[in-house]
Scaffold this active site. Structure first.
Site, PDB file in Angstrom:
ATOM      1  N   ASP A   1       0.862  -1.072  -0.079  1.00 10.50           N
ATOM      2  CA  ASP A   1       0.138  -0.118   0.025  1.00 10.50           C
ATOM      3  C   ASP A   1       0.980   1.387   0.004  1.00 10.50           C
ATOM      4  O   ASP A   1       1.796   1.340   0.514  1.00 10.50           O
ATOM      5  CB  ASP A   1      -0.961   0.156   1.276  1.00 10.50           C
TER       6      ASP A   1
ATOM      7  N   HIS B   1       2.350   3.328  -9.296  1.00 12.37           N
ATOM      8  CA  HIS B   1       1.864   1.849  -9.462  1.00 12.37           C
ATOM      9  C   HIS B   1       3.129   1.295 -10.268  1.00 12.37           C
ATOM     10  O   HIS B   1       3.652   0.162  -9.997  1.00 12.37           O
ATOM     11  CB  HIS B   1       0.520   1.734 -10.286  1.00 12.37           C
TER      12      HIS B   1
ATOM     13  N   LEU C   1      10.091 -20.871  -4.740  1.00 10.03           N
ATOM     14  CA  LEU C   1       9.486 -19.784  -4.056  1.00 10.03           C
ATOM     15  C   LEU C   1       8.222 -20.013  -4.732  1.00 10.03           C
ATOM     16  O   LEU C   1       8.086 -19.660  -5.909  1.00 10.03           O
ATOM     17  CB  LEU C   1      10.314 -18.706  -4.145  1.00 10.03           C
TER      18      LEU C   1
HETATM   19  C1  IPE Z   1      -5.418  -2.667  -0.002  1.00  8.25           C
HETATM   20  O1  IPE Z   1      -5.177  -1.412  -0.262  1.00  8.25           O
HETATM   21  C2  IPE Z   1      -5.488  -3.606  -1.535  1.00  8.25           C
HETATM   22  C3  IPE Z   1      -4.070  -3.475  -2.083  1.00  8.25           C
HETATM   23  C4  IPE Z   1      -3.000  -3.161  -1.750  1.00  8.25           C
HETATM   24  C5  IPE Z   1      -4.231  -4.173  -3.256  1.00  8.25           C
HETATM   25  P1  IPE Z   1      -6.266  -0.142  -0.408  1.00  8.25           P
HETATM   26  O2  IPE Z   1      -5.279   1.160  -0.397  1.00  8.25           O
HETATM   27  O3  IPE Z   1      -7.228  -0.329  -1.459  1.00  8.25           O
HETATM   28  O4  IPE Z   1      -6.918  -0.318   1.010  1.00  8.25           O
HETATM   29  P2  IPE Z   1      -7.884   0.727   1.503  1.00  8.25           P
HETATM   30  O5  IPE Z   1      -9.254   0.816   0.721  1.00  8.25           O
HETATM   31  O6  IPE Z   1      -7.193   1.898   1.794  1.00  8.25           O
HETATM   32  O7  IPE Z   1      -8.165  -0.037   3.198  1.00  8.25           O
HETATM   33  C1  IPE Z   2      -1.644   0.160  -3.488  1.00  8.70           C
HETATM   34  O1  IPE Z   2      -1.426   1.687  -3.281  1.00  8.70           O
HETATM   35  C2  IPE Z   2      -1.892  -0.288  -4.660  1.00  8.70           C
HETATM   36  C3  IPE Z   2      -3.262  -0.835  -4.907  1.00  8.70           C
HETATM   37  C4  IPE Z   2      -4.165  -0.878  -4.158  1.00  8.70           C
HETATM   38  C5  IPE Z   2      -3.486  -1.320  -6.323  1.00  8.70           C
HETATM   39  P1  IPE Z   2      -2.704   2.930  -3.229  1.00  8.70           P
HETATM   40  O2  IPE Z   2      -2.863   2.893  -4.696  1.00  8.70           O
HETATM   41  O3  IPE Z   2      -3.522   2.102  -2.377  1.00  8.70           O
HETATM   42  O4  IPE Z   2      -1.704   3.821  -2.858  1.00  8.70           O
HETATM   43  P2  IPE Z   2      -2.397   4.676  -1.660  1.00  8.70           P
HETATM   44  O5  IPE Z   2      -2.749   4.088  -0.395  1.00  8.70           O
HETATM   45  O6  IPE Z   2      -3.645   5.659  -2.319  1.00  8.70           O
HETATM   46  O7  IPE Z   2      -1.397   5.754  -1.371  1.00  8.70           O
HETATM   47 MG    MG Z   3      -4.272   2.326  -0.497  1.00  9.02          MG
END
Ligand code: IPE
Ligand code: IPE
Ligand code: MG
Length: 250
Positions: free
Chosen positions: A24, A41, A135
């Site tokens: 995240d 990303h 792995l």
């Molecule tokens: C969780 O992250 C899903 C992934 C990392 C793929 P999100 O950024 O979507 O989670 P919330 O919505 O903040 O809980």
């Molecule tokens: C996690 O990073 C990746 C996915 C959920 C695909 P985020 O896109 O949720 O990044 P933040 O949380 O908005 O910074």
């Molecule tokens: Mg996020």
């Protein structure tokens, strides 16, 4: 293979046998730099490469990465479409390397929602690495923990319809083999980057006794050094699985 932390006590090791990560903070990493979220990303993929390699070197046997949740469809259409494209490109680019490195790739989640071409690529990538065992790399895509439990229950009811009439017989060990990660032991260590302390519908069944580690680093900044810090913390944990400290000392 039914391995359940509530039915039997798994062995404790210095290095987690199974590490599960919520990657995240990609969006915030980019926003902080006045870049579009999608730039985060793209950088996140480099962190995936670093962490897969570091886990291999450290002897982690199962690495599970949350790439796209069943709730992520709620994001702007353009972001979802970039994520899908990135998923396909990465699969295409990395598969030969993974194959040669002895990595076995598993993709878990409701794959029926993806476009046919991506579904085909996923099938092919899994088949190509099916003979590997160094792995086990699992990518959770359109995954949700509640979806997983429900799909397992549906499969169990199809396989053993007689259970509907005797619900007392539905034991944990009956359901577990139908969960989408039945091939792996439950995670020993969970890491979430990006500072949030929540599970966000990840492996809710399998995380019952997992050690939970939260890092403030954004995912694109995560690498071997940060992984080692998590492992060091993991080594200080006393995994009691319901027992007392005194019982463990024996
Ligand atoms: C969780 O992250 C899903 C992934 C990392 C793929 P999100 O950024 O979507 O989670 P919330 O919505 O903040 O809980
Ligand atoms: C996690 O990073 C990746 C996915 C959920 C695909 P985020 O896109 O949720 O990044 P933040 O949380 O908005 O910074
Ligand atoms: Mg996020």
């Amino acid at each position: 293979m039914v391995r359940s932390s509530t039915l039997s006590i798994p062995e404790s090791n210095d290095i987690p046998q199974h590490l599960a990560i919520i990657m995240d903070g990609n969006g915030r990493w980019a926003t902080k730099r006045f870049l579009p979220r999608t730039a985060g990303h793209f950088r996140g993929v480099q962190a995936v490469r670093r962490v897969v390699e570091a886990c291999g070197e450290r002897g982690v046997k199962y690495l599970t990465l949350f790439a796209f949740s069943s709730e992520n469809w709620r994001r702007p259409k353009e972001e979802v479409s970039v994520l899908m494209r990135l998923f396909m490109q990465t699969l295409d680019k990395e598969i030969s390397k993974l194959e040669n490195q002895g990595v076995r790739l598993h993709i878990v989640g409701d794959l029926s929602a993806f476009e046919p071409k991506l579904q085909e690529m996923i099938k092919e990538a899994q088949a190509r690495t099916a003979g590997n065992d160094a792995l086990h790399l699992t990518i959770a895509a359109n995954y949700g923990g509640r979806w997983d439990i429900l799909q397992a229950l549906r499969k169990l009811m199809i396989a053993k319809p007689e259970l509907a009439a005797q619900s007392d017989a539905i034991a944990e060990s009956e359901l577990a083999p139908y969960l989408s990660m039945a091939y792996a032991p439950e995670p020993d260590l969970f890491i979430r980057t990006g500072g949030e302390q929540r599970i966000s519908n990840f492996l809710i069944w399998q995380l019952a006794y997992t050690e939970l580690y939260f890092s403030d680093d954004f995912w694109p900044d995560f690498g071997a050094k940060e992984l080692d810090a998590a492992f060091e913390w993991y080594r200080t944990r006393e995994r009691r699985f319901g027992r007392t400290s005194a019982q463990l000392a024996k």
